[in-house]
Motif scaffolding. Structure first.
Motif, PDB file in Angstrom:
ATOM      1  N   GLU A   1       0.820  -1.231  -0.030  1.00 37.81           N
ATOM      2  CA  GLU A   1       0.132  -0.097   0.051  1.00 37.81           C
ATOM      3  C   GLU A   1       0.937   1.376  -0.148  1.00 37.81           C
ATOM      4  OE1 GLU A   1      -3.157  -0.273  -0.271  1.00 37.81           O
ATOM      5  OE2 GLU A   1      -3.722  -2.028   0.574  1.00 37.81           O
TER       6      GLU A   1
ATOM      7  N   GLU B   1      -4.644   5.105   0.101  1.00 36.77           N
ATOM      8  CA  GLU B   1      -3.376   3.872   0.358  1.00 36.77           C
ATOM      9  C   GLU B   1      -2.864   3.891   1.165  1.00 36.77           C
ATOM     10  OE1 GLU B   1      -4.170   1.810  -1.540  1.00 36.77           O
ATOM     11  OE2 GLU B   1      -5.304   2.279  -3.658  1.00 36.77           O
TER      12      GLU B   1
ATOM     13  N   HIS C   1      -4.705   2.651   4.005  1.00 39.24           N
ATOM     14  CA  HIS C   1      -4.597   1.140   4.289  1.00 39.24           C
ATOM     15  C   HIS C   1      -3.211   0.787   4.765  1.00 39.24           C
ATOM     16  CE1 HIS C   1      -7.278   1.225   0.414  1.00 39.24           C
ATOM     17  NE2 HIS C   1      -7.915   1.763   1.435  1.00 39.24           N
TER      18      HIS C   1
ATOM     19  N   GLU D   1     -11.244   0.203  -1.844  1.00 34.63           N
ATOM     20  CA  GLU D   1     -10.873  -0.395  -3.171  1.00 34.63           C
ATOM     21  C   GLU D   1     -11.704  -0.489  -4.093  1.00 34.63           C
ATOM     22  OE1 GLU D   1      -7.715  -0.416  -3.291  1.00 34.63           O
ATOM     23  OE2 GLU D   1      -6.857  -1.003  -1.517  1.00 34.63           O
TER      24      GLU D   1
HETATM   25 FE   LIG Z   1      -5.227   0.102  -1.104  1.00 30.42          FE
END
Ligand SMILES: [Fe+2]
Ligand SMILES: [Fe+2]
Lengths: 316, 255
Positions: free
Chosen positions: A46, A76, A79, A159
């Motif tokens: 990520e 991201e 994440h 996502e």
């Molecule tokens: Fe991601």
């Protein structure tokens, strides 16, 4: 039965019963190690994945796309944060995780070693790379380790947004000028195969697969997940009016799946082993940012201590 | 004054505000994946997103006012350097984390004074954009203030970097508080804001934060100006080259 055997039996009973393993529960050393490897690798992916897309942040061709891309790259990072936190529940620190990424002992998805040469690559990544990731992550919502499973539930929601936005970008390009359509085709051609390789080697070649399946860390095999992705992508390519990068792609009546050509595994391993365009660049970028930020982190620490001492003095 | 004339003035005023937001937002995106740690990387992207969002609202309104089918992207991507009207402080390079922190502090304090005034504008759209912006700005200011304290009163190195950033940026703060004829006219009509009236409070707030952070306010003998007339530093041309090239290389395309 020794107490260790009893613990193991209880652990396996939980796994069989689809109960989640939680941070305070007993777990075999190898399970813990395997999880740390997989979750941190996922987290690192990520974080490193911010770079190829971040590469286009200052060049996005419209304000809307700029905002959408920035918010995706920020997702991201988020994440990465959830996944690092999930890894930390296994008794490893953020500093150790970062050190392992930077010295190469921890891996990240090799897809991010490919350069984003054109704006269409940003669309292709959202569509294909996030698309492949989500196929894997949906199955990981059922992974046996509680914090990992819960992180996946949160991440999957975002996502699926990314995939939609990426695909929507590809539609705009494919339906745009001939030059734009050519960009879309070129990006598809370059990212299709590396996206398939994101699922890892064939099951017969996969070093960690069997154990991970037994412990329900992994829920579906590399090849099964890859097949899902191949199947869902055919109609999407068709809808875009682009040419499928795999000339051998063909519907198989018997299996109910698409058969495709064999992947170029030599190229895959060559990139994994450091010969991609961006392997060194990605890590150097991460190291540079980390080192550039050292004085900030130190100052933060020093300030905190000063404040603590002040409070201490006042209390005394 | 005719309504049409006034529209032109409001359009020009709105574009100035839009340019300020876009150029600063663009600079902030340059931090993404370069932040000193992950949480801070995310927080900076947040601020960047707020500014790009604000720019889009202003450009969207400008497009409406222009009434000739222009879009937000026409303003952002098809104007040249000399046509941009952002204040110079926004276009200066990203710099190190101290430099970005100080720039944000100066601008956040300014916006925390400016936007409440703009909220009282006779122009409902500008007032509404300001009302949304002030919520973001309060959060931005909390951050830039906290960082100024931490870095100013952190280590010897962080203190040195902060003081250097303050000294390098101070000369660009003066034009935040100037009015040209157009801005004066709009302030008189209670459409725009009288920025000159904001400086005393800005100074008081900034000085108090700096002194709490053990930092020193420079004197006022260095003054750089020109943003509102399109007289920019060399930094803006490079920023626009990068930002605009793709849009311009495929004219009249949808993205
Ligand atoms: Fe991601
Ligand atoms: Fe994503």
């Amino acid at each position: 039965m020794s107490s260790e055997e009893k613990l193991m039996e209880n652990f396996m009973r939980k796994i069989e019963a689809e109960e989640k393993i939680e941070p305070k529960d007993w777990m075999p050393k190898a399970y813990r190690k395997n999880l740390i490897r997989q979750i941190s690798q996922h987290g690192h992916s990520e974080i490193i994945g911010m770079q190829p897309e971040g590469n286009w942040l200052t060049r996005a061709p419209s304000l809307r796309r700029k905002a959408v891309l920035l918010s995706k790259v920020q997702d991201e990072a988020g994440h990465g944060l959830y996944l690092y936190s999930a890894t930390e529940t296994l008794g490893i620190s953020r500093a150790e995780l970062i050190a392992a990424l930077q010295d190469g002992s921890a891996k990240y998805a090799s897809i991010f070693n490919y350069p984003t040469q054109t704006w269409a690559d940003v669309g292709a990544i959202g569509w294909l790379v996030d698309g492949a990731a989500i196929v894997n992550q949906i199955s990981l919502q059922r992974t046996s380790y509680g914090p990992y499973a819960r992180a996946m539930v949160r991440i999957c929601k975002e996502e699926s947004f990314h995939v939609r936005q990426g695909y929507e970008m590809m539609i705009a390009l494919a339906q745009g000028s001939p030059a734009q359509k050519a960009l879309a085709q070129d990006a598809l051609n370059r990212f299709y195969w590396p996206a398939l390789m994101m699922f890892g080697p064939h099951d017969s070649e996969s070093a960690h697969s069997a154990r991970s399946m037994q412990w329900k860390i992994k829920r579906e095999t590399n090849d099964d997940l890859r097949q899902k992705f191949v199947d869902q992508t055919v109609a999407q390519i068709e809808f875009l009016g682009l040419q499928h990068p795999d000339a051998d792609i063909k519907w198989n009546e018997e299996t109910g799946h698409y058969d495709g050509g064999e992947l170029d595994w030599d190229e895959f391993y060559s990139v994994i082993n450091g010969n991609g365009h961006c392997n060194r660049q990605r890590i150097e970028h991460h190291v540079a940012a980390h080192e550039e930020g050292a004085w900030v982190r130190e100052a933060m620490q020093a300030y905190r201590e000063k404040q603590r001492n002040k409070a201490h003095k006042q209390a005394a | 004054m005719s309504v049409v004339l006034n529209n032109t003035a409001i359009l020009e005023y709105t574009l100035r505000l839009a340019d300020d937001s876009l150029i600063l937002g663009h600079r902030l995106t340059e931090w993404t994946s370069h932040g000193p740690f992950l949480e801070e990387d995310i927080a900076m992207s947040n601020v960047a997103l707020d500014y790009i969002g604000r720019a889009r609202m202003y450009y969207g309104y400008a497009a409406e006012l222009s009434g000739d089918g222009k879009t937000e992207d026409d303003f952002a991507f098809l104007r040249d350097e000399r046509e941009f009207r952002n204040l110079l402080i926004n276009e200066l390079p990203r710099g190190d984390f101290a430099y970005s922190t100080v720039r944000q502090l100066f601008i956040d304090v300014f916006n925390s004074l400016y936007l409440p005034k703009l909220m009282q504008s006779n122009d409902e759209t500008l007032a509404a954009i300001a009302a949304k912006g002030i919520k973001e700005t309060r959060y931005h200011l909390r951050r830039s203030r906290d960082w100024t304290l931490r870095l100013g009163d952190g280590t010897a190195e962080s203190h040195k970097r902060m003081q250097k950033a303050i000294d390098s940026l101070w000369g660009y703060t003066h034009e935040l508080f100037e009015l040209d004829e157009l801005e004066q006219q709009l302030a008189d009509q209670r459409v725009g804001v009288d920025n000159t009236a904001l400086r005393a409070e800005w100074l008081a707030t900034v000085e108090s934060i700096l002194s709490e952070a053990t930092l020193t306010r420079p004197n006022d003998d260095w003054v750089v100006k020109g943003g509102r007339t399109g007289y920019h530093t060399e930094n803006l041309g490079h920023l626009l080259t990068e930002m605009q090239f793709l849009h311009r290389s495929n004219p009249s395309c949808e993205w």
